[in-house]
Design an enzyme around this catalytic site. Structure first.
Site, PDB file in Angstrom:
ATOM      1  N   GLN A 102     -14.866  57.860  36.692  1.00  0.00           N
ATOM      2  CA  GLN A 102     -15.501  59.174  36.829  1.00  0.00           C
ATOM      3  C   GLN A 102     -16.323  59.459  35.581  1.00  0.00           C
ATOM      4  O   GLN A 102     -15.812  59.360  34.461  1.00  0.00           O
ATOM      5  CB  GLN A 102     -14.431  60.254  36.998  1.00  0.00           C
ATOM      6  CG  GLN A 102     -14.999  61.656  37.172  1.00  0.00           C
ATOM      7  CD  GLN A 102     -13.930  62.721  37.083  1.00  0.00           C
ATOM      8  OE1 GLN A 102     -13.376  62.976  36.006  1.00  0.00           O
ATOM      9  NE2 GLN A 102     -13.620  63.354  38.207  1.00  0.00           N
ATOM     10  N   TYR A 167     -17.703  71.898  35.397  1.00  0.00           N
ATOM     11  CA  TYR A 167     -18.486  71.133  34.428  1.00  0.00           C
ATOM     12  C   TYR A 167     -19.982  71.183  34.781  1.00  0.00           C
ATOM     13  O   TYR A 167     -20.384  71.891  35.698  1.00  0.00           O
ATOM     14  CB  TYR A 167     -17.966  69.704  34.347  1.00  0.00           C
ATOM     15  CG  TYR A 167     -16.643  69.579  33.616  1.00  0.00           C
ATOM     16  CD1 TYR A 167     -16.459  70.137  32.350  1.00  0.00           C
ATOM     17  CD2 TYR A 167     -15.568  68.900  34.188  1.00  0.00           C
ATOM     18  CE1 TYR A 167     -15.256  70.028  31.669  1.00  0.00           C
ATOM     19  CE2 TYR A 167     -14.341  68.779  33.517  1.00  0.00           C
ATOM     20  CZ  TYR A 167     -14.201  69.343  32.261  1.00  0.00           C
ATOM     21  OH  TYR A 167     -13.006  69.240  31.584  1.00  0.00           O
ATOM     22  N   ARG A 214     -16.762  64.247  42.807  1.00  0.00           N
ATOM     23  CA  ARG A 214     -15.698  65.234  42.620  1.00  0.00           C
ATOM     24  C   ARG A 214     -16.321  66.594  42.855  1.00  0.00           C
ATOM     25  O   ARG A 214     -17.265  66.985  42.146  1.00  0.00           O
ATOM     26  CB  ARG A 214     -15.127  65.114  41.213  1.00  0.00           C
ATOM     27  CG  ARG A 214     -13.957  66.051  40.914  1.00  0.00           C
ATOM     28  CD  ARG A 214     -12.703  65.681  41.662  1.00  0.00           C
ATOM     29  NE  ARG A 214     -11.517  66.290  41.048  1.00  0.00           N
ATOM     30  CZ  ARG A 214     -10.337  66.358  41.634  1.00  0.00           C
ATOM     31  NH1 ARG A 214     -10.181  65.858  42.854  1.00  0.00           N
ATOM     32  NH2 ARG A 214      -9.310  66.895  41.018  1.00  0.00           N
ATOM     33  N   ARG A 313      -0.913  64.724  38.994  1.00  0.00           N
ATOM     34  CA  ARG A 313       0.338  64.900  38.253  1.00  0.00           C
ATOM     35  C   ARG A 313       1.560  64.450  39.055  1.00  0.00           C
ATOM     36  O   ARG A 313       2.566  64.033  38.476  1.00  0.00           O
ATOM     37  CB  ARG A 313       0.474  66.358  37.810  1.00  0.00           C
ATOM     38  CG  ARG A 313      -0.436  66.687  36.632  1.00  0.00           C
ATOM     39  CD  ARG A 313      -0.188  68.053  36.069  1.00  0.00           C
ATOM     40  NE  ARG A 313      -0.894  69.084  36.813  1.00  0.00           N
ATOM     41  CZ  ARG A 313      -0.989  70.356  36.407  1.00  0.00           C
ATOM     42  NH1 ARG A 313      -0.401  70.724  35.279  1.00  0.00           N
ATOM     43  NH2 ARG A 313      -1.645  71.247  37.104  1.00  0.00           N
ATOM     44  N   CYS A 336       7.043  66.899  40.266  1.00  0.00           N
ATOM     45  CA  CYS A 336       6.235  67.630  39.290  1.00  0.00           C
ATOM     46  C   CYS A 336       6.484  69.107  39.565  1.00  0.00           C
ATOM     47  O   CYS A 336       6.015  69.653  40.554  1.00  0.00           O
ATOM     48  CB  CYS A 336       4.759  67.284  39.469  1.00  0.00           C
ATOM     49  SG  CYS A 336       3.631  68.292  38.497  1.00  0.00           S
ATOM     50  N   CYS A 340       7.030  74.627  35.272  1.00  0.00           N
ATOM     51  CA  CYS A 340       7.097  74.164  33.880  1.00  0.00           C
ATOM     52  C   CYS A 340       6.096  74.886  32.985  1.00  0.00           C
ATOM     53  O   CYS A 340       6.035  74.639  31.777  1.00  0.00           O
ATOM     54  CB  CYS A 340       6.873  72.656  33.799  1.00  0.00           C
ATOM     55  SG  CYS A 340       5.167  72.159  34.112  1.00  0.00           S
TER      56      CYS A 340
END
Length: 372
Positions: A102, A167, A214, A313, A336, A340
């Site tokens: 990427q 981005y 993406r 993740r 995951c 957390c």
């Protein structure tokens, strides 16, 4: 069991052995200055050993430092890093997965020492980026092309353009961050111009190497990009010959909003976005966002909401996820946890390589022995 999840799919001549991919995930494992470190090599070797069909290596910058998210952002802007990129592609492919790189320009989210650049000077976390001149837009387009060519030279099977997370490519598309009055701003036709130019130029440079995207489907900001504009943009990408569309939602400015924090704890919280994009394109779509069980992932494909699953993740927390799911050992998966507090993201935001707080003491000891 899970016949949809473990069926093959072909993308522009490349056969993926199942519908599982590793979605791009920044963990701060590159060396200082964006080199391919031993930690990064061992990490991606382990991820490829998991059994997923394709590994997408995250966020390799096309311009350093003005386009890098941090000093540990992998660099694809220089031939000095070419040998490291070759080793990285080879480590992934040796374990039986396709290797995808990427490439990205962080735009207004760059951690440059000077002013970052963006389509417009829209305030970002307390500072104003510099609005790009037309000549600079052309230069950055050239940088994408050169980085993609390096990915091909290094032996990557695919290239992915990072148009997500707010981005630079997404900044041009968004009515919130693009306030230009020239041919790159205003209407959707104009705001998508930069991304489509990058796609065309990169595809011409890499030839038969498939180019994925993406894709930011919704910024989750009131005045930002939403599906009514991202869906027609997806159709333009498909017509431009994009290999696949990897769908996501949110940016660094929306991830911390209370309603988005709660949403992100829900299973398959981005699946509706992937389904909306898949309904208007004829290219494969990758869905991500806490698709944490085999049942949910397989059903998403069976119900034609997506073609592939992007594990980020989830796979990092338990690299045995694909094998455990295939063997019917879902109960043995190390989850995951959504509770957390995004500890791993907090680590990388502080410039530290991340580890998963859900790991057992034994796994943590093994991780330190292998990677630190």
């Amino acid at each position: 069991m899970y016949s949809h999840l473990f069926s093959e799919i072909t993308i522009q001549g490349l056969t993926l052995k199942n519908r599982l991919t590793m979605a791009p995930l920044y963990l701060g494992y590159a060396g200082e200055g964006g080199t391919v470190s031993r930690m990064m090599l061992e990490h991606y070797r382990l991820m490829a050993q998991s059994g997923v069909a394709m590994i997408v290596v995250e966020n390799a910058t096309v311009e350093h430092p003005t386009g890098s998210g941090s000093n540990r952002t992998l660099r694809a802007d220089t031939d000095d890093n070419l040998d490291g990129l070759r080793q990285l592609a080879e480590a992934i492919k040796q374990e039986g997965a396709l290797a995808c790189l990427q490439i990205n320009h962080a735009g207004r989210f760059a951690h440059a020492t000077g002013d970052p650049v963006a389509p417009s000077a829209v305030k970002t976390f307390g500072r104003f980026p510099k609005a790009l001149e037309k000549t600079e837009i052309g230069r950055i387009t050239d940088q994408y092309v050169k980085a993609a060519a390096r990915a091909k030279t290094a032996g990557f099977d695919m290239v992915e353009l990072h148009g997500g997370t707010g981005y630079l490519l997404a900044q041009f598309l968004s009515p919130r961050t693009n306030q230009r009055t020239d041919e790159y701003g205003g209407s959707l036709e104009n705001r998508q111009r930069f991304a489509l130019k990058v796609v065309a130029r990169v595809k011409a440079a890499v030839g038969s190497v498939p180019v994925g995207y993406r894709f930011l489907a919704d910024e989750w900001m009131p005045d930002g990009l939403h599906l009514e504009e991202s869906k027609p943009f997806a159709k333009r990408l498909a017509r431009a010959g994009i290999a696949y569309i990897s769908v996501m939602g949110g940016t660094y400015e929306s991830f911390s909003l209370p309603d988005i924090v709660q949403r992100s704890k829900q299973e398959g919280y981005m699946l509706d976005l992937a389904a909306a994009i898949r309904s208007v394109v004829d290219v494969p779509v990758i869905a991500a966002g806490r698709l944490a069980t085999g049942t949910v992932a397989d059903r998403a494909i069976a119900e034609e909401k997506t073609d592939l699953i992007g594990l980020a993740r989830v796979l990092w927390a338990d690299p045995q996820w694909p094998k455990k799911v295939r063997d019917g050992r879902d109960a043995d998966i190390l989850d995951c946890s959504p509770d957390c507090g995004d500890a791993c993201m907090q680590m990388v935001m502080k410039g530290r390589p991340a580890f998963c707080v859900a790991w057992t003491a034994e796994k943590m000891k093994a991780w330190k022995a292998k990677f630190v």
